[in-house]
Design a protein around this motif. Structure first.
Motif, PDB file in Angstrom:
ATOM      1  N   SER A  27      26.270 -74.310  92.791  1.00  0.00           N
ATOM      2  CA  SER A  27      27.297 -73.298  93.072  1.00  0.00           C
ATOM      3  C   SER A  27      28.318 -73.236  91.951  1.00  0.00           C
ATOM      4  O   SER A  27      28.553 -74.223  91.253  1.00  0.00           O
ATOM      5  CB  SER A  27      28.025 -73.636  94.377  1.00  0.00           C
ATOM      6  N   SER A  28      28.956 -72.083  91.828  1.00  0.00           N
ATOM      7  CA  SER A  28      30.032 -71.977  90.835  1.00  0.00           C
ATOM      8  C   SER A  28      31.269 -72.745  91.297  1.00  0.00           C
ATOM      9  O   SER A  28      32.017 -73.268  90.489  1.00  0.00           O
ATOM     10  CB  SER A  28      30.372 -70.513  90.564  1.00  0.00           C
ATOM     11  N   ASP A  29      31.481 -72.830  92.615  1.00  0.00           N
ATOM     12  CA  ASP A  29      32.599 -73.590  93.168  1.00  0.00           C
ATOM     13  C   ASP A  29      32.054 -74.922  93.696  1.00  0.00           C
ATOM     14  O   ASP A  29      31.384 -74.967  94.723  1.00  0.00           O
ATOM     15  CB  ASP A  29      33.263 -72.805  94.302  1.00  0.00           C
ATOM     16  N   LYS A  30      32.330 -75.985  92.986  1.00  0.00           N
ATOM     17  CA  LYS A  30      31.727 -77.281  93.296  1.00  0.00           C
ATOM     18  C   LYS A  30      32.580 -78.185  94.175  1.00  0.00           C
ATOM     19  O   LYS A  30      32.159 -79.270  94.546  1.00  0.00           O
ATOM     20  CB  LYS A  30      31.389 -77.993  91.991  1.00  0.00           C
ATOM     21  N   GLU A 113      25.802 -63.693  92.403  1.00  0.00           N
ATOM     22  CA  GLU A 113      26.342 -64.454  91.285  1.00  0.00           C
ATOM     23  C   GLU A 113      25.601 -65.779  91.225  1.00  0.00           C
ATOM     24  O   GLU A 113      25.748 -66.618  92.110  1.00  0.00           O
ATOM     25  CB  GLU A 113      27.842 -64.680  91.468  1.00  0.00           C
ATOM     26  N   LEU A 115      24.374 -69.085  88.747  1.00  0.00           N
ATOM     27  CA  LEU A 115      24.538 -69.819  87.502  1.00  0.00           C
ATOM     28  C   LEU A 115      23.248 -69.746  86.692  1.00  0.00           C
ATOM     29  O   LEU A 115      22.140 -69.786  87.252  1.00  0.00           O
ATOM     30  CB  LEU A 115      24.871 -71.288  87.786  1.00  0.00           C
ATOM     31  N   ASN A 118      20.666 -72.323  87.543  1.00  0.00           N
ATOM     32  CA  ASN A 118      20.072 -72.333  88.881  1.00  0.00           C
ATOM     33  C   ASN A 118      18.755 -71.547  88.842  1.00  0.00           C
ATOM     34  O   ASN A 118      18.648 -70.442  89.334  1.00  0.00           O
ATOM     35  CB  ASN A 118      21.053 -71.740  89.900  1.00  0.00           C
TER      36      ASN A 118
END
Length: 135
Positions: A27-30, A113, A115, A118
């Protein structure tokens, strides 16, 4: 198929998937999200009638996958799909994306969205004619 609309009672299962170390790495928000913050966010998300929130419930009544479409504007949605690591490669994602596609209008636009690292998600979405774009 055991796919249904998500509800507030699903908050813990959804958060367990979202906070899983493997999911966060992709995820972009980890960061780990607290249950109190998640419940507030989920209530707001579910209250928006233009959003679509689906879950897959297995035979043990545990949520294995979720698919969320957040309505952005002008028939544009942002899609988010996550799977419990215990349920990879069971074709549930295919069932969810087919359900989503059947629910939308032909003019709806779905953005994801993802990464660049990914690769599984890139491969998954490309199977369904999603195109890679640069922001």
């Amino acid at each position: 198929m055991n796919i249904r609309n998500a509800n507030i009672n699903d908050a813990k299962w959804l958060l367990d998937i979202r906070n899983n170390k493997i999911i966060r790495a992709l995820s972009s928000d980890k960061k780990i999200i607290l249950i109190s913050d998640h419940v507030k966010w989920l209530k707001k998300n579910l209250a928006n009638s233009k959003n679509i929130n689906l879950v897959y419930v297995n035979n043990e009544e545990i949520i294995d996958w979720y698919c969320r479409l957040d309505y952005m504007s002008n028939w544009i949605y942002l899609i988010s799909i996550a799977v419990s690591p215990n349920s990879l490669s069971k074709w549930i994602g295919t069932q969810l994306i087919n359900r989503i596609i059947s629910m939308l209008k032909i003019w709806d636009i779905i953005n994801a969205e993802i990464l660049d690292t990914n690769h599984k998600s890139i491969k998954f979405f490309s199977k369904y004619w999603f195109k890679k774009t640069n922001n």
